[in-house]
Design an enzyme around this catalytic site. Structure first.
Site, PDB file in Angstrom:
ATOM      1  N   GLY A   1      -1.004   9.384   1.665  1.00 28.79           N
ATOM      2  CA  GLY A   1      -0.601   8.322   2.873  1.00 28.79           C
ATOM      3  C   GLY A   1      -0.386   7.012   2.384  1.00 28.79           C
ATOM      4  O   GLY A   1      -1.123   6.828   1.334  1.00 28.79           O
TER       5      GLY A   1
ATOM      6  N   GLN B   1       1.280  -1.749   2.127  1.00 31.47           N
ATOM      7  CA  GLN B   1       0.582  -1.737   0.889  1.00 31.47           C
ATOM      8  C   GLN B   1       1.473  -1.882  -0.234  1.00 31.47           C
ATOM      9  O   GLN B   1       1.109  -2.156  -1.196  1.00 31.47           O
ATOM     10  CB  GLN B   1       0.122  -0.263   0.849  1.00 31.47           C
ATOM     11  CG  GLN B   1      -1.232   0.044   1.855  1.00 31.47           C
ATOM     12  CD  GLN B   1      -1.708   1.606   1.869  1.00 31.47           C
ATOM     13  OE1 GLN B   1      -1.127   2.274   2.153  1.00 31.47           O
ATOM     14  NE2 GLN B   1      -2.674   1.654   0.691  1.00 31.47           N
TER      15      GLN B   1
ATOM     16  N   CYS C   1      -8.637   4.795  -0.415  1.00 33.46           N
ATOM     17  CA  CYS C   1      -7.279   4.263   0.039  1.00 33.46           C
ATOM     18  C   CYS C   1      -6.858   3.579  -1.472  1.00 33.46           C
ATOM     19  O   CYS C   1      -7.647   2.885  -2.260  1.00 33.46           O
ATOM     20  CB  CYS C   1      -7.724   3.001   0.851  1.00 33.46           C
ATOM     21  SG  CYS C   1      -6.194   2.057   1.327  1.00 33.46           S
ATOM     22  N   LEU C   2      -5.449   3.757  -1.488  1.00 35.23           N
ATOM     23  CA  LEU C   2      -4.914   3.010  -2.777  1.00 35.23           C
ATOM     24  C   LEU C   2      -5.129   1.703  -2.850  1.00 35.23           C
ATOM     25  O   LEU C   2      -5.148   1.396  -4.165  1.00 35.23           O
ATOM     26  CB  LEU C   2      -3.466   3.458  -2.789  1.00 35.23           C
ATOM     27  CG  LEU C   2      -3.134   5.080  -2.997  1.00 35.23           C
ATOM     28  CD1 LEU C   2      -1.761   5.263  -2.600  1.00 35.23           C
ATOM     29  CD2 LEU C   2      -3.589   5.611  -4.491  1.00 35.23           C
TER      30      LEU C   2
ATOM     31  N   HIS D   1      -6.089   6.365   9.594  1.00 37.81           N
ATOM     32  CA  HIS D   1      -6.201   5.363   8.406  1.00 37.81           C
ATOM     33  C   HIS D   1      -4.827   4.531   8.343  1.00 37.81           C
ATOM     34  O   HIS D   1      -4.944   3.290   8.198  1.00 37.81           O
ATOM     35  CB  HIS D   1      -6.504   6.071   7.305  1.00 37.81           C
ATOM     36  CG  HIS D   1      -6.619   5.643   6.130  1.00 37.81           C
ATOM     37  ND1 HIS D   1      -7.762   5.517   5.371  1.00 37.81           N
ATOM     38  CD2 HIS D   1      -5.750   5.009   5.283  1.00 37.81           C
ATOM     39  CE1 HIS D   1      -7.569   4.934   4.263  1.00 37.81           C
ATOM     40  NE2 HIS D   1      -6.426   4.270   4.214  1.00 37.81           N
ATOM     41  N   GLU D   2      -3.708   5.324   8.297  1.00 38.46           N
ATOM     42  CA  GLU D   2      -2.454   4.546   8.059  1.00 38.46           C
ATOM     43  C   GLU D   2      -2.149   3.424   9.225  1.00 38.46           C
ATOM     44  O   GLU D   2      -1.771   2.383   9.126  1.00 38.46           O
ATOM     45  CB  GLU D   2      -1.314   5.604   7.659  1.00 38.46           C
ATOM     46  CG  GLU D   2      -1.550   6.330   6.678  1.00 38.46           C
ATOM     47  CD  GLU D   2      -1.776   5.578   5.269  1.00 38.46           C
ATOM     48  OE1 GLU D   2      -1.523   4.586   5.061  1.00 38.46           O
ATOM     49  OE2 GLU D   2      -2.464   6.423   4.379  1.00 38.46           O
TER      50      GLU D   2
ATOM     51  N   HIS E   1      -3.964   0.498   8.946  1.00 41.60           N
ATOM     52  CA  HIS E   1      -3.130  -0.563   7.952  1.00 41.60           C
ATOM     53  C   HIS E   1      -1.923  -1.292   8.694  1.00 41.60           C
ATOM     54  O   HIS E   1      -1.783  -2.679   8.308  1.00 41.60           O
ATOM     55  CB  HIS E   1      -2.315   0.301   6.701  1.00 41.60           C
ATOM     56  CG  HIS E   1      -3.232   0.634   5.754  1.00 41.60           C
ATOM     57  ND1 HIS E   1      -3.838  -0.303   4.937  1.00 41.60           N
ATOM     58  CD2 HIS E   1      -3.682   1.775   5.207  1.00 41.60           C
ATOM     59  CE1 HIS E   1      -4.604   0.357   3.797  1.00 41.60           C
ATOM     60  NE2 HIS E   1      -4.438   1.575   3.969  1.00 41.60           N
TER      61      HIS E   1
HETATM   62  C1  Y12 Z   1      -7.884  11.154   4.589  1.00 42.40           C
HETATM   63  C2  Y12 Z   1      -8.471   9.988   3.980  1.00 42.40           C
HETATM   64  C3  Y12 Z   1      -7.695   8.823   3.832  1.00 42.40           C
HETATM   65  C4  Y12 Z   1      -6.362   9.109   3.822  1.00 42.40           C
HETATM   66  C5  Y12 Z   1      -5.322   7.954   3.518  1.00 42.40           C
HETATM   67  C6  Y12 Z   1      -4.585   8.066   2.494  1.00 42.40           C
HETATM   68  N1  Y12 Z   1      -5.635   7.811   1.169  1.00 42.40           N
HETATM   69  C7  Y12 Z   1      -4.966   8.036   0.066  1.00 42.40           C
HETATM   70  O1  Y12 Z   1      -4.015   8.386  -0.009  1.00 42.40           O
HETATM   71  C8  Y12 Z   1      -5.954   7.566  -0.981  1.00 42.40           C
HETATM   72  C9  Y12 Z   1      -5.466   8.035  -2.388  1.00 42.40           C
HETATM   73  C10 Y12 Z   1      -6.291   7.528  -3.604  1.00 42.40           C
HETATM   74  C11 Y12 Z   1      -5.668   7.948  -4.847  1.00 42.40           C
HETATM   75  C12 Y12 Z   1      -6.290   7.886  -5.934  1.00 42.40           C
HETATM   76  O2  Y12 Z   1      -5.798   7.974  -7.342  1.00 42.40           O
HETATM   77  C13 Y12 Z   1      -5.796   9.481  -7.570  1.00 42.40           C
HETATM   78  O3  Y12 Z   1      -6.272   9.954  -7.035  1.00 42.40           O
HETATM   79  C14 Y12 Z   1      -5.036   9.504  -8.709  1.00 42.40           C
HETATM   80  C15 Y12 Z   1      -7.510   7.107  -5.896  1.00 42.40           C
HETATM   81  O4  Y12 Z   1      -8.042   6.911  -7.168  1.00 42.40           O
HETATM   82  C16 Y12 Z   1      -8.706   5.525  -7.522  1.00 42.40           C
HETATM   83  O5  Y12 Z   1      -8.955   4.682  -6.721  1.00 42.40           O
HETATM   84  C17 Y12 Z   1      -9.143   5.384  -9.004  1.00 42.40           C
HETATM   85  C18 Y12 Z   1      -8.081   6.508  -4.631  1.00 42.40           C
HETATM   86  C19 Y12 Z   1      -7.235   6.939  -3.553  1.00 42.40           C
HETATM   87  C20 Y12 Z   1      -5.823  10.087   4.251  1.00 42.40           C
HETATM   88  C21 Y12 Z   1      -6.653  11.234   4.650  1.00 42.40           C
HETATM   89 CO    CO Z   2      -5.232   3.058   2.781  1.00 47.93          CO
END
Ligand code: Y12
Ligand code: CO
Length: 171
Positions: free
Chosen positions: A45, A50, A94-95, A136-137, A140
């Protein structure tokens, strides 16, 4: 084109985003850039803020824990939560807050009304991961990050782990 994801404590993440008024080529480029960014970063997401654009735009493409796609790409413009019910807990990441994951309490189910990239009205009843991801989004878009929803104790853990001066200098 993939963009750089803004990370906390960048102040732009506190901005309140504005509604999209024109469903034109600029919006479509923004959506395409957001998708390229989300794919490159391994997210499920992403909100426009962001990547530095304060518009009410978010995208979702959900995966399970093994990385298998469990939803089609959703492009969500000017979302409004019109119904919410229940309570659930899910470990979130969260990215924009790399390397920090914590359980957050949210509504179990939400109904969301929004527009697609052409300005057509859409509504969805979301539960499970999709409900969490929408909440979550949408946070933001209102300048709120998931750690702001933690209990005092967990918030202290975040400040200790994430905001430690040696670590923040590297982010
Ligand atoms: C459930 C919980 C949160 C959400 C919101 C969207 N969150 C994400 O997309 C988070 C992604 C994320 C990706 C990462 O990197 C990798 O996996 C390659 C990450 O890694 C690091 O921080 C090092 C952290 C978060 C939606 C549904
Ligand atoms: Co986020």
């Amino acid at each position: 084109m993939a963009k750089r994801v803004i990370t906390y404590p960048d102040k732009r993440l506190k901005q309140h985003s504005k509604d999209v008024e024109k469903f034109d080529e600029n919006l479509h480029t923004l959506l395409d850039d957001m998708y390229a960014t989300m794919l490159e970063s391994g997210g499920i997401g992403l909100a426009a803020i962001q990547i530095g654009t304060p518009l009410n735009v978010l995208i979702l493409e959900l995966c399970d824990e093994d990385g298998n796609k469990i939803s089609e790409l959703m492009e969500v413009i000017n979302p409004k939560i019109i119904k919410k019910e229940g309570e659930t807990k899910h470990k979130e990441g969260c990215l924009s807050v790399p390397d920090f994951y914590e359980e957050v309490v949210r509504f179990e189910k939400v109904s969301v009304a929004y527009k697609d990239r052409h300005g057509n009205d859409v509504s969805v009843d979301a539960d499970g991961l999709m409900s969490i991801a929408f909440q979550h989004e949408i946070d933001h878009l209102n300048g709120k990050l998931f750690f702001e929803r933690l209990s005092i104790l967990k918030r202290k853990k975040f400040e200790k782990e994430y905001m430690a001066p040696a670590k923040i200098g590297k982010k």
